[in-house]
Each structure stands twice: as structure tokens, then as C-alpha cells.
Design a protein around this motif. Structure first.
Motif, mmCIF file in Angstrom:
data_model
loop_
_atom_site.group_PDB
_atom_site.id
_atom_site.type_symbol
_atom_site.label_atom_id
_atom_site.label_comp_id
_atom_site.label_asym_id
_atom_site.label_seq_id
_atom_site.Cartn_x
_atom_site.Cartn_y
_atom_site.Cartn_z
ATOM 1 N N UNK A 173 -54.824 23.586 -6.557
ATOM 2 C CA UNK A 173 -55.965 24.576 -6.307
ATOM 3 C C UNK A 173 -57.126 23.861 -7.515
ATOM 4 N N UNK A 174 -58.512 24.083 -7.283
ATOM 5 C CA UNK A 174 -59.325 23.849 -8.208
ATOM 6 C C UNK A 174 -60.402 24.651 -8.189
ATOM 7 N N UNK A 175 -61.052 24.742 -8.794
ATOM 8 C CA UNK A 175 -61.930 25.992 -8.881
ATOM 9 C C UNK A 175 -63.918 24.505 -9.550
ATOM 10 N N UNK A 176 -64.418 24.490 -8.588
ATOM 11 C CA UNK A 176 -65.966 23.997 -9.000
ATOM 12 C C UNK A 176 -67.004 24.655 -9.679
ATOM 13 N N UNK A 177 -68.562 24.910 -10.542
ATOM 14 C CA UNK A 177 -68.793 25.099 -10.531
ATOM 15 C C UNK A 177 -70.499 24.308 -10.648
ATOM 16 N N UNK A 178 -71.051 24.534 -9.383
ATOM 17 C CA UNK A 178 -71.751 23.618 -9.179
ATOM 18 C C UNK A 178 -73.484 24.100 -9.595
ATOM 19 N N UNK A 179 -74.014 22.832 -10.341
ATOM 20 C CA UNK A 179 -75.267 23.691 -10.772
ATOM 21 C C UNK A 179 -76.668 22.611 -9.962
ATOM 22 N N UNK A 180 -76.327 22.307 -8.678
ATOM 23 C CA UNK A 180 -76.923 21.974 -7.884
ATOM 24 C C UNK A 180 -77.394 20.074 -8.180
ATOM 25 N N UNK A 181 -77.706 19.789 -10.275
ATOM 26 C CA UNK A 181 -77.708 18.703 -10.336
ATOM 27 C C UNK A 181 -76.478 17.600 -11.240
ATOM 28 N N UNK A 182 -75.375 19.190 -11.172
ATOM 29 C CA UNK A 182 -74.543 18.524 -12.070
ATOM 30 C C UNK A 182 -73.074 19.634 -11.626
ATOM 31 N N UNK A 183 -71.926 18.719 -11.125
ATOM 32 C CA UNK A 183 -70.709 19.469 -10.656
ATOM 33 C C UNK A 183 -69.837 19.524 -11.120
ATOM 34 N N UNK A 184 -69.150 20.205 -12.204
ATOM 35 C CA UNK A 184 -67.881 20.661 -13.104
ATOM 36 C C UNK A 184 -66.625 21.119 -12.267
ATOM 37 N N UNK A 185 -65.188 19.974 -12.349
ATOM 38 C CA UNK A 185 -64.431 19.664 -11.678
ATOM 39 C C UNK A 185 -63.367 20.663 -12.757
ATOM 40 N N UNK A 186 -62.589 21.800 -11.888
ATOM 41 C CA UNK A 186 -60.992 21.889 -12.864
ATOM 42 C C UNK A 186 -59.790 21.881 -11.532
ATOM 43 N N UNK A 187 -59.160 21.327 -11.944
ATOM 44 C CA UNK A 187 -58.125 21.057 -10.469
ATOM 45 C C UNK A 187 -56.516 20.843 -10.978
ATOM 46 N N UNK A 188 -56.008 21.759 -10.803
ATOM 47 C CA UNK A 188 -54.701 22.099 -11.398
ATOM 48 C C UNK A 188 -53.760 21.669 -10.281
ATOM 49 N N UNK A 189 -53.038 20.342 -10.498
ATOM 50 C CA UNK A 189 -51.942 19.604 -9.267
ATOM 51 C C UNK A 189 -50.466 19.990 -9.602
ATOM 52 N N UNK A 190 -49.459 20.595 -9.023
ATOM 53 C CA UNK A 190 -48.096 20.797 -9.129
ATOM 54 C C UNK A 190 -47.766 19.791 -8.367
ATOM 55 N N UNK A 191 -47.013 18.979 -8.426
ATOM 56 C CA UNK A 191 -46.036 17.935 -8.258
ATOM 57 C C UNK A 191 -44.533 18.690 -7.032
ATOM 58 N N UNK A 192 -44.236 18.365 -5.846
ATOM 59 C CA UNK A 192 -43.823 18.641 -4.695
ATOM 60 C C UNK A 192 -42.532 17.397 -4.485
ATOM 61 N N UNK A 193 -43.283 16.618 -4.720
ATOM 62 C CA UNK A 193 -42.106 15.115 -4.651
ATOM 63 C C UNK A 193 -42.537 13.691 -5.689
ATOM 64 N N UNK A 194 -40.917 13.380 -7.113
ATOM 65 C CA UNK A 194 -41.446 12.801 -7.261
ATOM 66 C C UNK A 194 -40.558 11.439 -6.747
ATOM 67 N N UNK A 195 -41.355 10.410 -6.876
ATOM 68 C CA UNK A 195 -39.871 9.472 -5.899
ATOM 69 C C UNK A 195 -39.180 8.231 -7.694
ATOM 70 N N UNK A 196 -39.726 8.844 -8.553
ATOM 71 C CA UNK A 196 -39.134 8.301 -9.696
ATOM 72 C C UNK A 196 -37.855 9.130 -9.538
ATOM 73 N N UNK A 197 -37.096 9.256 -8.797
ATOM 74 C CA UNK A 197 -35.605 9.983 -8.885
ATOM 75 C C UNK A 197 -34.621 9.609 -7.848
ATOM 76 N N UNK A 198 -33.415 10.131 -7.591
ATOM 77 C CA UNK A 198 -32.566 9.115 -6.436
ATOM 78 C C UNK A 198 -33.414 9.665 -4.926
ATOM 79 N N UNK A 199 -33.329 8.946 -4.092
ATOM 80 C CA UNK A 199 -33.685 10.098 -2.697
ATOM 81 C C UNK A 199 -33.197 11.035 -2.481
ATOM 82 N N UNK A 200 -32.182 11.975 -3.363
ATOM 83 C CA UNK A 200 -31.510 13.181 -2.465
ATOM 84 C C UNK A 200 -32.491 14.076 -3.415
ATOM 85 N N UNK A 201 -32.358 13.491 -4.944
ATOM 86 C CA UNK A 201 -33.558 14.037 -6.183
ATOM 87 C C UNK A 201 -34.759 14.456 -5.279
#
Length: 754
Positions: A695-723
């Protein structure tokens, strides 16, 4: 907060009530969307559609003697209660009725009902649209026979068609279309006031007849078409007040009057599409405005016309161009946070417009940046502050038109052509490596039309010198990957680049869905290799030809970025993005140079993962406390889906917006002898996609937009396929500690990610 919600009407006077909600009944979703803006009074906004947080904050801190903090909260975060006003409901009914009539619902009925309980009012707008009227027949009353023949010549382009539902907006647009069409035939003084429509709705069959009427000017039996006679261009600046002598030049039937700060007349001449002896044309006038504005050197542009004193059927054009400030400087500060990485940079930009009197724009830029890189060396007891540094110095000159080509007919075929010459020096110092890059390019840029633009660099040259740290060298030795090591070797690339952008976005039509497609192509080293073969050059000890005593790369690298923007309303939007690219190294090269390889992860990519930390393929670098070279590949697949929505109209002086997103992607190695874990396989690649949400929040000042995003890992390919579905281990603290695993990745950025 809850207490405040229960007492949101405590300070109301007798007879006052809070507007709790409103409903629109009796129409479908498309009509409801059109009607909503005409509701004159709307309730306090809800945060995420759940709670009226701004109202509660206002009520909670609204005091007779507010403190500085409470005043700030009220003014920046709060929203005063919307006190119901029945007068505004009646006005809304009138405006909705008019809207429905404008859309062909002439027999529509609109009423409102309001009910109040506990000082809270609900309003229902009940609408009976009845059947819409459609066009049965169209007649024409055009008193000027020449105007009539011109109009009928393009009658198939009319916005009024038999069988269509009546639409008042279509009538207005048809007036504008007719006006522009006739002005393109020389009718300079023709305007939309000469056009009106008689509408007959008395058929009683939910049909109507339209009579298109084009009147003649008062006291005249025809409209006058004009040709252009004298065209005079005056270039003025602040220096004109000093009484400097002017110089007059005539070029291709246009007179140019200059002061001291003159511009070459031939440059301005090819930006003007007005021609002596030619009929006045509205499109030519607008094109001249646009071309002159594209030069970027004028403060204002004004083109006036007046009747010739001798021949009243001809017009004289007077073009006034006011020069903008010749030199300017600009300083910018930037900062970002991406998980453990923190960075800041400063930019200095110097611009000189019209540096060689040919409307050229010279730019000199210096950018200096500092960054903290996490996960550098297992022997470090702590991460040094700002252990990565980068400086970027560049200079460029942009010329109007295509240099090295004749002026005509280039400017008829291409829109807004520009030529650019630039040179750039980049110095990077990171814990893993240091790199010095010197590149230069010559390119052409032009627009094919309003939707398609091109950029072609027939020659780009890059000198790259890299220095690996001791730890990085040891890591490469342990990996025994000669291809990865080769990508860091000092080298040179010389070749061409091409870019194509296709977009149908119309900024004045927000509700329209639109797309954006960008295609890039790089072809490097072909000419050098052909010359080496032709001259029978000697190869070095690594079986490579050299140029300036450096091995050069041969590769082709196409990439495409496609985006689709779907607007539900003016307050919400879904954006779909797909990005893919592939690099083929051949002849004089075994791999792509490091700087042209693909990577994924980061603030504008898969936001749940750090930049350059995904892949290639199922590459397993489990020990994140050790040295971690950027993880790259020569084939990339990446996609994003982001839902964007408005939250609050006013929040700390900006509009507060929200977003939820899903990102996926990875990079792979497509070389024949690729590592089993890192190589691309059509049968299994989808199992190696990294997937994140957030999810993320944005502060839109029209001339400038500040973006805050928080990401959550669901699937990570660096582990074995089953994990790989790591989200299953979200509550497993022992697993997270054993793998030194962080599920969240925070990103701060400027502007939208795509």
C-alpha cells in the motif's frame, strides 16, 4: 475519536443538522456518474470509505481558545461539518434537470426527499429520466452559397448524425468544428456566433428534427475569405528600451525586424507556416504558435492580423516575439529512502538560451549524490554513513531542426524536430566497485503527430572503466563466473539508439482511458566490428578486437514498456504496466556490459524487494550479511497493477491520495552456458517470478508529488521451489531469524512509479 464521532452535532443550533449521506436513484451507473458533480452539497469525506476522520479531528480540537497545535490540526487535517442546506438540494434538482435535458431526456422528472433523525440528514434524489430523444432528420439553412458548398464538402465529418441520441455538447462541438473548418478556408472573421440550431421536438415520437443555420454578417450577403499579404516579425527584448538600432531582413516574403539580441532569420522562418499569397488558415496559425513556443526562448508570442488598407480582401500579419531571460540557473535537492538504503543528492543546472543566435539551448548540469548501501561486508561491524558516492557532470546543446539536413522538406514531414549533442562524465564509488564512465551522443528528436514521437541517436560512444574491490574480486573468484567478471572489464561501446513513444493521453479528457507505450532499441559495435574485419585488425589475448586499446562490445538490446490507465472516475484509477527487455551479445562479446544488463526491484519496480536484489532466476544468495553484488541478467519480465484513489482533498496543504499494488518480475541469463539456477527456461520461468504487494500514500502538491510505499514480499524465487511462497512463513519467527529475512520494504520517491 469515537466520542467525537458521537458528538459531531453537539454545537449545532436549533434546526441545524449534519448532512450524513445522499443517494441518486432511478438512473444507471453512467448517468449517475454524470449527475454526481451537480450535487451542490456533499457530506464530509470518509477515510478509505469507512470513517469521517477529518470531521472527527475538527470536532475534537475545535475549542473556543485553540492552541497553536489544535489550530494547525483544524486547518490542515480537519474538515468542518457540512450543515445541511435544503436550498442547495433544490438548486441541485434544477441543475440535474438541465443536465438530463442536455442529454436528450426532455421529459425527465427530478425530486428530492430529505429525512432528519438525531440532527443528521439523508437526502435521496429520485429521478425518472423517461425515454431519450434521438435525431430523426437534419436540415440546413446556409445563406452564403460558397460557405454552403464548403460545409457540404466535409459533411461526413459532422458530429450530428441521424439516429444519434440528442446531446447538447455535440451541438457546441459541432459549432466549433464548423468555425475551425471555415477559418481554414480563409474566413478569418468567421466565429461560432454565426451558427445556431433550431430544434423541433413536437413530433411526439421521442424524436426531433434539427435545422443547422449559418447566418451571414450583418449588412452583408456573404462572408469574406482573406489572403495574406504582408507578414512582419518583430523580435524585442528589454534592451529595446535603450534605443538600440534595429536591423531589417526579408526572407522568403517575411520581414524580420531585430534588435541587438537577434536570432537568425532562417531559424524563425522555418517555424512560421504563414505564407504570403496563401489563404488564411487556422491550423497554420496554431502550428506557428506551437513551433515558436517549442524553441523555448520566448517569454510571449503574439500574432495579430488586420485588413490591408488598400485591398480589403487581404490581411497583414504582425508577429511580436518577446525574448525570455537568456541565462538562468536552478538548484535542486533530492532525498529518498528505500528499505535500508538512504540517499541524498544535489543538482545544479545552468541554461543559456539562444547561445549562438540560432535558438540553441545550452545546458550544463552537475549532480552529486550520497547513499548508504546496506549488506556490504561481513567483516564490517556497522554500515558507514553514505558509503556510496556518485557525481554526474554533463553538457548539452539542443538545436532547432535537423542539423546536417536541408531545411526543406524536413519540416513538412516531421513535427518539432530537434538535434542534440551531449557529453557526460559519471564517477561512481561503491563498496563493491568504482566505475568511471564517459559518454557522448548525437541524436535527433521529432514528433510524428500528437500521439507518436521518435528519438534516433545515430552515434553514441561510451568509455567505461571499472575497479572491483578486494571483496568483490574474491566473490567473483569463488563464483568462478567468467561471464560476470567480463561484464566489469574496462570497455568501449559505440553504436546507435532508437526510441519510440506512443501515447493517446489527453490531459483535458481525464475520464478517457489511455495508454503509453515506449520502445527502446540499442545496436552497438556493428560498424566497429565490420571495420575490424575489413582492416584485418589483430585480436587481444582474450580473442577480442579493440578500439582505442579497449575491447568493444557487440550487442542488440530491445526493450518495451507498456502502460494502460483505466479511469473509473475523477477520483480513482487502475494502472496496468508490463515491461520486458532482452540483450543479445555476439561477435566481439560474450556478455552484455554490466551497465546495460537488466535488474528488478526497488521504488519503481517490485517495491517489496530492494533494488537489484531479485534474480537472476532462482539465484540463491541466502546470506544477506555478505557482500552482495547487484543481481542482474540479460532478459527481464516485470509487471505491476496499481489502484490509485483520492483520500482527502486537503492534507498539510496537499491532496492526500492512496494506492494498493501488486508487482511481479525477475531477470534471467539467456546465455547458452548459463548457470542452472540463473538461466531462462520457458517451462519453468513463471515459477521464478518474485511477487510483492503493498500500500502507499501520496502527497500531491500539483507541482510535486511525494510517494510513500510499503511493500510486502509474497513470493521469493531465491528459495527452493516448494518454499518460495514466503508469505506462509510470515508468523514464523524462527524461520525469519534463521534466514535473516525482512518481509517489508519501505520506499520513498518523487512522482509516480510509472
Amino acid at each position: 475519536m469515537l466520542a467525537s464521532g458521537c458528538s459531531s452535532t453537539r454545537n449545532f443550533n436549533e434546526g441545524q443538522s449534519l448532512l450524513k449521506n445522499y443517494q441518486i436513484k432511478g438512473v444507471d451507473a453512467s448517468l449517475k456518474e454524470k449527475i454526481t458533480p451537480f450535487i451542490r452539497q456533499k457530506p464530509n469525506k470518509k477515510l478509505f470509505g469507512i470513517s469521517k476522520v477529518s470531521l472527527h479531528l475538527h470536532q475534537l480540537f475545535d475549542r473556543k481558545k485553540p492552541s497553536k497545535i489544535s489550530s494547525w490540526i483544524i486547518n490542515n487535517l480537519g474538515e468542518p461539518p457540512v450543515i445541511y442546506d435544503s436550498t442547495l438540494s433544490r438548486i441541485s434538482v434544477i441543475q440535474i434537470q438541465q443536465l438530463l435535458m442536455n442529454n436528450g431526456y426532455f421529459l425527465a422528472k427530478v425530486k428530492y426527499e430529505d429525512t432528519t433523525q438525531h440532527k443528521k440528514t439523508n437526502v435521496i434524489y429520485n429521478i425518472e429520466p423517461n425515454q431519450a430523444y434521438h435525431i430523426r432528420n437534419i436540415q440546413y439553412t446556409i445563406k452564403d452559397s460558397i460557405v454552403q458548398s464548403i460545409y457540404f464538402y466535409k459533411l461526413n465529418e459532422s458530429l450530428l448524425q441521424i439516429g444519434k441520441q440528442f446531446d447538447q455538447a455535440a451541438l457546441a462541438n459541432e459549432r466549433d468544428r464548423i468555425t475551425k473548418y471555415l477559418r481554414n478556408f480563409g474566413y478569418y472573421y468567421f466565429n461560432r456566433e454565426y451558427i445556431h440550431f433550431d430544434i423541433d421536438t413536437s413530433l411526439k415520437t421521442y424524436q426531433l428534427d434539427i435545422n443547422v443555420i449559418i447566418e451571414n454578417p450583418e449588412k452583408s450577403n456573404k462572408h469574406q475569405s482573406f489572403k495574406l499579404k504582408n507578414i512582419e516579425t518583430s523580435i524585442i527584448s528589454d534592451n529595446i528600451r535603450t534605443g538600440l538600432l534595429t536591423d531589417t531582413i526579408e526572407l522568403n516574403n517575411i520581414k524580420f525586424i531585430h534588435t541587438k539580441n537577434k536570432i537568425q532569420a532562417k531559424i524563425l522562418r522555418r517555424m512560421l507556416f504563414l505564407e504570403r499569397g496563401k489563404k488564411f488558415n487556422e491550423d497554420d496559425l496554431l502550428l506557428s504558435y506551437n513551433r515558436l513556443g517549442d524553441l523555448g526562448i520566448f517569454k510571449y508570442i503574439n500574432i495579430d492580423f488586420e485588413k490591408d488598407s488598400i485591398d480589403s480582401t487581404q490581411l497583414n500579419a504582425n508577429i511580436q516575439l518577446s525574448l525570455a531571460k537568456k541565462q538562468s540557473t536552478n538548484t535542486e535537492l533530492e532525498g529518498y529512502v528505500a528499505s535500508e538504503n538512504v540517499g541524498t543528492s544535489a543538482n545544479f543546472i545552468y541554461s543559456n538560451r539562444n547561445i549562438f543566435k540560432g535558438a540553441e539551448v545550452f545546458e550544463f548540469k552537475i549532480r552529486a549524490g550520497l547513499e548508504t548501501q546496506a549488506f556490504v561486508d561481513a567483516n564490517q561491524s556497522s554500515i558507514p554513513i553514505f558509503n556510496s558516492r556518485e557525481t554526474n557532470t554533463s553538457a548539452s546543446i539542443t538545436f532547432p531542426g535537423f542539423i546536417f539536413f536541408r531545411d526543406k522538406p524536413t519540416y513538412v514531414l516531421f513535427s518539432n524536430p530537434k538535434s542534440r549533442i551531449g557529453i557526460n562524465y559519471i564517477s561512481e564509488n561503491r563498496p563493491e566497485y568504482s566505475r568511471r564512465t564517459l559518454n557522448s551522443s548525437f541524436s535527433y528528436e521529432w514528433k510524428q503527430n500528437n500521439y507518436v514521437s521518435h528519438s534516433f541517436a545515430p552515434m553514441t560512444i561510451n568509455f567505461v572503466n571499472s575497479f572491483l574491490s578486494t571483496e568483490a574480486n574474491n566473490l567473483l573468484d569463488s563464483l568462478n563466473n567468467i561471464y560476470l567478471r567480463e561484464s566489469f572489464e574496462p570497455h568501449i561501446t559505440l553504436g546507435m539508439r532508437y526510441s519510440l513513444v506512443i501515447s493517446n493521453q489527453q490531459l483535458d479528457q481525464f475520464k478517457k482511458n489511455y495508454y503509453y507505450i515506449k520502445f527502446n532499441l540499442e545496436v552497438m559495435g556493428t560498424g566497429l566490428y565490420a571495420a575490424s574485419k575489413l582492416l584485418n585488425d589483430q585480436k587481444n589475448n582474450f580473442n577480442q578486437y579493440e578500439f582505442f586499446n579497449l575491447p568493444y562490445y557487440n550487442f542488440t538490446r530491445p526493450e518495451i514498456d507498456a502502460r494502460y490507465f483505466s479511469n473509473f472516475s475523477t477520483r480513482s484509477q487502475i494502472v496496468y504496466r508490463f515491461n520486458t527487455g532482452i540483450g543479445f551479445a555476439y561477435w566481439n562479446s560474450k556478455v552484455l556490459p554490466f551497465e546495460r544488463q537488466f535488474f528488478t526491484g526497488g521504488a519503481n519496480s517490485i517495491r517489496a524487494f530492494r533494488a537489484r536484489s531479485v534474480g537472476p532466476g532462482g539465484y540463491r544468495n541466502i546470506d544477506l550479511s555478505s557482500l552482495n553484488l547487484d543481481q542482474t541478467g540479460n532478459f527481464k519480465i516485470e509487471g505491476n497493477i496499481e489502484y490509485r484513489f483520492d483520500i482527502l482533498e486537503r492534507f498539510i496543504g496537499a491532496k492526500l491520495k492512496g494506492a494498493s499494488f501488486i508487482d511481479f518480475g525477475n531477470v534471467w541469463d539467456i546465455q547458452k552456458n548459463a548457470n542452472e539456477l540463473e538461466g531462462f527456461k520457458t517451462s519453468t520461468f513463471y515459477k521464478e517470478l518474485a511477487i510483492g504487494t503493498g500500500v502507499g500514500l501520496r502527497l500531491d502538491y500539483r507541482f510535486l508529488l511525494f510517494r510513500f510505499d510499503l511493500g510486502l514480499k509474497l513470493r521469493d524465487p531465491r528459495f527452493e521451489n516448494a518454499n518460495r511462497w514466503v508469505i506462509e512463513q510470515f508468523n514464523n519467527n524462527a524461520w525469519k531469524e534463521a534466514n535473516n529475512y525482512n518481509f517489508f520494504n519501505f520506499n520513498f520517491g518523487i512522482g509516480y512509479p510509472f
